[in-house]
Design an enzyme around this catalytic site. Structure first.
Site, PDB file in Angstrom:
ATOM      1  N   ASP A   1       0.846  -1.197   0.000  1.00 59.58           N
ATOM      2  CA  ASP A   1       0.000   0.000   0.000  1.00 59.58           C
ATOM      3  C   ASP A   1       0.887   1.255   0.000  1.00 59.58           C
ATOM      4  O   ASP A   1       1.745   1.384  -0.858  1.00 59.58           O
ATOM      5  CB  ASP A   1      -0.963  -0.059   1.204  1.00 59.58           C
ATOM      6  CG  ASP A   1      -2.009   1.022   1.189  1.00 59.58           C
ATOM      7  OD1 ASP A   1      -2.980   0.900   0.416  1.00 59.58           O
ATOM      8  OD2 ASP A   1      -1.869   1.998   1.948  1.00 59.58           O
TER       9      ASP A   1
ATOM     10  N   HIS B   1      -7.278  -6.599  -0.287  1.00 64.07           N
ATOM     11  CA  HIS B   1      -6.240  -5.577  -0.161  1.00 64.07           C
ATOM     12  C   HIS B   1      -5.204  -5.895   0.916  1.00 64.07           C
ATOM     13  O   HIS B   1      -4.003  -5.764   0.688  1.00 64.07           O
ATOM     14  CB  HIS B   1      -6.867  -4.208   0.106  1.00 64.07           C
ATOM     15  CG  HIS B   1      -5.858  -3.098   0.096  1.00 64.07           C
ATOM     16  ND1 HIS B   1      -5.108  -2.780  -1.027  1.00 64.07           N
ATOM     17  CD2 HIS B   1      -5.448  -2.242   1.072  1.00 64.07           C
ATOM     18  CE1 HIS B   1      -4.293  -1.767  -0.741  1.00 64.07           C
ATOM     19  NE2 HIS B   1      -4.477  -1.431   0.522  1.00 64.07           N
TER      20      HIS B   1
ATOM     21  N   TYR C   1      -1.588  11.405   1.664  1.00 64.94           N
ATOM     22  CA  TYR C   1      -2.409  11.636   0.471  1.00 64.94           C
ATOM     23  C   TYR C   1      -2.399  13.103   0.072  1.00 64.94           C
ATOM     24  O   TYR C   1      -2.520  13.431  -1.113  1.00 64.94           O
ATOM     25  CB  TYR C   1      -3.847  11.190   0.740  1.00 64.94           C
ATOM     26  CG  TYR C   1      -3.988   9.702   0.966  1.00 64.94           C
ATOM     27  CD1 TYR C   1      -4.180   8.824  -0.098  1.00 64.94           C
ATOM     28  CD2 TYR C   1      -3.933   9.164   2.248  1.00 64.94           C
ATOM     29  CE1 TYR C   1      -4.316   7.462   0.102  1.00 64.94           C
ATOM     30  CE2 TYR C   1      -4.073   7.803   2.462  1.00 64.94           C
ATOM     31  CZ  TYR C   1      -4.253   6.950   1.383  1.00 64.94           C
ATOM     32  OH  TYR C   1      -4.379   5.607   1.594  1.00 64.94           O
TER      33      TYR C   1
END
Length: 326
Positions: free
Chosen positions: A108, A298, A235
């Protein structure tokens, strides 16, 4: 007694780059070092299964809490979460341990850190094993331009505005927020118009099949302490990272690498991950690459730990064979 100590998880902190980085370590201190880099919203604990497997095979597993997470420092300034800071922390941990080179395993957001570690400091990486997020070279425009086309419901777009996601997350207890992300089994993390992504995601009433309530509680305890802002700031630095990295435009990653793709991961279609991985473009950008496609979603290193462990160890075994014949 020494063998028993080597199999225990040991914890320590390193004061580097003006912050403190917490590291969990397992395995013999003189074993080949493997740096495990976690993603969002996770901790060093996400690698518990891999650490045990690596330690049992004589490797020294090193799993830091990245800045903004767990028992590491949480800088207040959003600008302190650039890719240069994140890679710099990993290099500083290696310097702290006087390790010239390590194997790297990542997932990730940790995958982004790992690929950029390979890009910025290939001299410090022996080989990389990356889960979920392939290396994509810097493009002519920030990736946030592509994200914008997915609309306001797209989770990364919602994360851009400081405070927005934090306020939405605050409507739930921390364990529920985490469980909503950990339980994701959809391709597109896009909420309907006017809906926050955390309200759109569902938290199952029963425990996750691959995480006990006690383990979830361990995660929740740490995020209760740190909050989510540090993690969300990663982010918020997407566009800044693009602006910081022009010197590496078009650079390929030549290091030996293995990419592990889960068949049911998030974004296989919406991010174009599956098409990119299978088209040959990925191999072009990472010429010395192996690709494995396995069952899972995930958080595959926890959900399908045995298979992931096997994939990691089989790749690392090749280097042990090379060392033996050298």
């Amino acid at each position: 007694m020494e063998a028993q100590t080597a199999c225990e998880v040991r914890h320590w902190t390193a004061d580097v780059n003006g912050i403190s980085i917490h590291v969990a370590e397992q395995g013999p201190v003189d074993g080949p070092a493997v740096l495990l880099i976690h993603g969002f919203p996770e901790l060093w604990l996400s690698w518990r299964h891999q650490m045990a497997a690596l330690a049992a095979r004589g490797f020294r597993a090193l799993a830091p809490d990245l800045r903004g997470y767990g028992d590491s420092s949480v800088p207040a300034d959003t600008a302190a979460y650039s890719i240069l800071h994140l890679v710099g922390d990993m290099v500083a941990v290696l310097d702290h341990l006087q390790l010239p080179k390590v194997f790297v395993v990542a997932h990730d957001w940790g995958a982004q850190v790992a690929w950029h570690l390979c890009l910025f400091r290939p001299d410090r990486v022996r080989a990389a094993i990356v889960l979920g997020i392939p290396y994509m070279p810097r493009g002519p425009r920030p990736i946030t331009d592509s994200f914008a086309k997915l609309g306001d419901g797209f989770y990364i777009n919602q994360f851009q505005e400081p405070g927005r996601a934090e306020r939405a997350f605050g409507r739930y207890d921390v364990a529920t927020v985490l469980k909503k992300f950990y339980a994701v089994e959809i391709d597109e993390l896009i909420a309907p118009p006017g809906v926050e992504i955390i309200d759109f995601l569902q938290a199952p009433s029963s425990p996750l099949p691959w995480m006990t309530d006690e383990e979830l509680g361990q995660y929740a305890e740490k995020f209760q302490k740190t909050g989510f802002t540090g993690a969300l700031n990663y982010y918020r630095m997407w566009e800044t990272n693009w602006r910081l990295t022009p010197p590496w435009t078009g650079v390929k990653i030549a290091l030996p690498s293995k990419f592990i793709l889960s068949k049911n991961d998030v974004g296989l279609q919406s991010f174009g991950t599956e098409k990119y991985v299978k088209s040959g473009d990925f191999n072009s950008n990472v010429p010395n690459l192996e690709i494995s496609i396995i069952e899972g979603h995930h958080f595959v290193q926890q959900e399908n730990a045995e298979t992931v462990n096997s994939e990691i160890l089989s790749f690392l075994d090749k280097f042990a064979s090379e060392d033996a014949s050298a």
